[in-house]
Motif scaffolding. Structure first.
Motif, mmCIF file in Angstrom:
data_model
loop_
_atom_site.group_PDB
_atom_site.id
_atom_site.type_symbol
_atom_site.label_atom_id
_atom_site.label_comp_id
_atom_site.label_asym_id
_atom_site.label_seq_id
_atom_site.Cartn_x
_atom_site.Cartn_y
_atom_site.Cartn_z
ATOM 1 N N TYR A 164 1.074 5.079 -10.767
ATOM 2 C CA TYR A 164 -0.200 4.700 -10.160
ATOM 3 C C TYR A 164 0.041 4.357 -8.698
ATOM 4 C CZ TYR A 164 -1.899 4.395 -14.948
ATOM 5 O OH TYR A 164 -2.244 4.697 -16.234
ATOM 6 N N ARG A 165 -0.581 5.101 -7.817
ATOM 7 C CA ARG A 165 -0.407 4.872 -6.383
ATOM 8 C C ARG A 165 -1.353 3.770 -5.909
ATOM 9 N NH1 ARG A 165 2.082 7.391 -2.360
ATOM 10 N NH2 ARG A 165 2.596 9.159 -3.728
ATOM 11 N N VAL A 166 -0.795 2.843 -5.143
ATOM 12 C CA VAL A 166 -1.604 1.778 -4.546
ATOM 13 C C VAL A 166 -2.315 2.359 -3.324
ATOM 14 C CG1 VAL A 166 -1.580 -0.550 -3.572
ATOM 15 C CG2 VAL A 166 0.098 0.088 -5.332
ATOM 16 N N LYS A 226 -5.290 -1.251 -4.095
ATOM 17 C CA LYS A 226 -5.683 -1.230 -5.501
ATOM 18 C C LYS A 226 -5.123 -0.003 -6.214
ATOM 19 C CE LYS A 226 -10.108 -3.452 -4.347
ATOM 20 N NZ LYS A 226 -11.585 -3.313 -4.393
ATOM 21 N N ILE A 227 -5.020 -0.113 -7.545
ATOM 22 C CA ILE A 227 -4.728 1.043 -8.387
ATOM 23 C C ILE A 227 -5.936 1.285 -9.284
ATOM 24 C CG2 ILE A 227 -2.244 0.600 -8.401
ATOM 25 C CD1 ILE A 227 -2.592 -0.370 -11.326
ATOM 26 N N LYS A 228 -6.091 2.528 -9.725
ATOM 27 C CA LYS A 228 -7.157 2.875 -10.662
ATOM 28 C C LYS A 228 -6.556 2.957 -12.050
ATOM 29 C CE LYS A 228 -10.016 5.387 -7.331
ATOM 30 N NZ LYS A 228 -10.662 6.687 -6.988
ATOM 31 N N PHE A 229 -6.920 2.009 -12.901
ATOM 32 C CA PHE A 229 -6.331 1.904 -14.229
ATOM 33 C C PHE A 229 -7.384 2.245 -15.281
ATOM 34 C CE2 PHE A 229 -4.134 -0.316 -17.755
ATOM 35 C CZ PHE A 229 -2.879 0.245 -17.575
ATOM 36 N N PRO A 230 -6.981 2.950 -16.352
ATOM 37 C CA PRO A 230 -7.937 3.322 -17.402
ATOM 38 C C PRO A 230 -8.695 2.105 -17.940
ATOM 39 C CG PRO A 230 -5.862 4.449 -17.742
ATOM 40 C CD PRO A 230 -5.629 3.482 -16.625
ATOM 41 N N VAL A 231 -9.997 2.286 -18.140
ATOM 42 C CA VAL A 231 -10.904 1.286 -18.694
ATOM 43 C C VAL A 231 -11.143 0.116 -17.724
ATOM 44 C CG1 VAL A 231 -11.381 -0.286 -20.602
ATOM 45 C CG2 VAL A 231 -10.208 1.882 -21.029
ATOM 46 N N LEU A 232 -10.081 -0.445 -17.184
ATOM 47 C CA LEU A 232 -10.219 -1.600 -16.295
ATOM 48 C C LEU A 232 -10.774 -1.227 -14.929
ATOM 49 C CD1 LEU A 232 -6.930 -3.588 -17.042
ATOM 50 C CD2 LEU A 232 -9.203 -3.886 -18.067
ATOM 51 N N LYS A 270 0.844 -1.194 0.000
ATOM 52 C CA LYS A 270 0.000 0.000 0.000
ATOM 53 C C LYS A 270 0.883 1.249 0.000
ATOM 54 C CE LYS A 270 -3.617 -2.400 2.581
ATOM 55 N NZ LYS A 270 -4.333 -2.503 3.865
ATOM 56 N N ASN A 271 0.453 2.245 -0.749
ATOM 57 C CA ASN A 271 1.160 3.523 -0.909
ATOM 58 C C ASN A 271 2.360 3.437 -1.847
ATOM 59 O OD1 ASN A 271 -0.557 5.046 0.827
ATOM 60 N ND2 ASN A 271 0.483 4.123 2.595
ATOM 61 N N ASP A 272 2.624 2.270 -2.418
ATOM 62 C CA ASP A 272 3.652 2.200 -3.456
ATOM 63 C C ASP A 272 3.179 2.971 -4.687
ATOM 64 O OD1 ASP A 272 5.658 0.815 -2.230
ATOM 65 O OD2 ASP A 272 5.016 -1.162 -2.927
ATOM 66 N N VAL A 273 4.138 3.473 -5.461
ATOM 67 C CA VAL A 273 3.822 4.140 -6.719
ATOM 68 C C VAL A 273 4.402 3.297 -7.848
ATOM 69 C CG1 VAL A 273 4.036 6.229 -8.102
ATOM 70 C CG2 VAL A 273 3.842 6.397 -5.615
ATOM 71 N N LEU A 274 3.558 2.912 -8.786
ATOM 72 C CA LEU A 274 3.951 2.005 -9.855
ATOM 73 C C LEU A 274 3.894 2.685 -11.214
ATOM 74 C CD1 LEU A 274 1.842 -1.097 -8.743
ATOM 75 C CD2 LEU A 274 4.216 -0.598 -8.138
ATOM 76 N N SER A 275 4.841 2.314 -12.051
ATOM 77 C CA SER A 275 4.787 2.687 -13.460
ATOM 78 C C SER A 275 4.196 1.499 -14.215
ATOM 79 C CB SER A 275 6.186 3.008 -13.978
ATOM 80 O OG SER A 275 6.195 3.085 -15.389
ATOM 81 N N ASN A 327 -6.722 9.093 -14.202
ATOM 82 C CA ASN A 327 -7.481 8.499 -13.102
ATOM 83 C C ASN A 327 -6.635 8.324 -11.845
ATOM 84 O OD1 ASN A 327 -9.848 8.247 -14.532
ATOM 85 N ND2 ASN A 327 -9.294 6.255 -15.360
ATOM 86 N N ASN A 328 -5.370 8.705 -11.909
ATOM 87 C CA ASN A 328 -4.481 8.484 -10.776
ATOM 88 C C ASN A 328 -4.489 9.691 -9.855
ATOM 89 O OD1 ASN A 328 -2.563 7.123 -9.224
ATOM 90 N ND2 ASN A 328 -0.925 8.287 -10.211
ATOM 91 N N VAL A 329 -5.126 9.576 -8.710
ATOM 92 C CA VAL A 329 -5.243 10.667 -7.752
ATOM 93 C C VAL A 329 -4.515 10.278 -6.475
ATOM 94 C CG1 VAL A 329 -6.812 12.156 -6.472
ATOM 95 C CG2 VAL A 329 -7.480 11.263 -8.714
#
Length: 254
Positions: free
Chosen positions: A87-89, A94-100, A50-55, A74-76
């Protein structure tokens, strides 16, 4: 008087020479005449927290899809601001990913996360290839090292020896037998000490570092003595005693 001065000097030299010697050799319990081979018990594969930032990058045979999934609107972050990349967990893992939409990645390795996102994308895009990387994989090394700092790890896998190498290794005052590792996971802070003079540390679950680990190298007591106020005055005291001894010897020999 000369004899007393010589005896005092010899006593001072003896006291300095009798100070406790420290073991400055890593894995000093390894014998030099034999080869040691062990299975790697801990491969150090990092897990997404949690709180990791992913590319997260997506490539497919559709240029339109590539552009769509490259969007990051969508990444807030926790403060309600849009982040430029990554994308921050969230607290739900969870991450918020486009479309998915929301995808739970907490606890997965990078490879597992890539496989999960690919399987979801391939339901709507053919031949999607996903690449996931940590953007916040950093470790901090402080204390008795030559270059204390916070380091960003590009390959997302690093062990204690590599971290010390990045920090310029320990100074002679660093306590190799008592390295402190501070780790925070799931709201829990763990503090553990490891002995780098002992080869068993290679199989320790703390030999490989995780994101945001802090390594603290404690100074030996000898440094405290060297930098104490009383010890800073020692050269002046010795010089004064020497001068008095010389003057007294000269006066008595007249």
């Amino acid at each position: 008087m000369k004899l007393n001065y010589i005896l005092c000097s010899l006593s001072l030299i003896t006291l300095i020479g009798c100070s406790r010697q420290r073991n400055l050799v890593y894995f000093s319990d390894l014998t030099s005449k034999s080869e040691t081979s062990n299975m790697v018990m801990n491969d150090g594969e990092p897990r997404i927290l949690k709180n990791d930032v992913l590319s997260v990058t997506v490539n497919s045979t559709s240029p339109e899809s590539n552009v769509m999934f490259a969007a990051n609107t969508n990444n807030v972050n926790a403060n309600g601001f849009y982040e430029k990349e990554g994308y921050r967990v969230n607290e739900q893992g969870k991450i918020k990913f486009p479309v998915l939409g929301e995808i739970k990645l907490d606890g997965l390795t990078v490879v597992q996360a890539q496989g999960l996102i690919e399987s979801e994308l391939n339901k709507m895009v053919k031949n999607a290839v996903v690449n996931v990387k940590f953007m916040n994989f950093r470790i901090t090394v402080i204390g008795e090292v030559n270059h204390p700092s916070t380091f960003t790890v590009q390959n997302e896998k690093i062990n204690l020896l590599e971290a010390l190498g990045m920090a310029g290794d320990m100074t002679p005052y660093g306590k190799r037998e008592n390295v402190l590792l501070i780790r925070e996971t799931e709201g829990k802070r763990t503090m553990v000490r490891v002995n780098l003079n002992n080869k068993d540390v290679l199989n320790s679950p703390y030999f490989y570092l995780k994101q945001n680990d802090v390594v603290y190298i404690e100074p030996d007591k000898a440094k405290s003595v060297e930098y104490s106020n009383s010890n800073r005055m020692m050269p002046l005291i010795v010089a004064t005693i020497s001068a008095v001894a010389v003057l007294a010897t000269t006066f008595l020999n007249r």
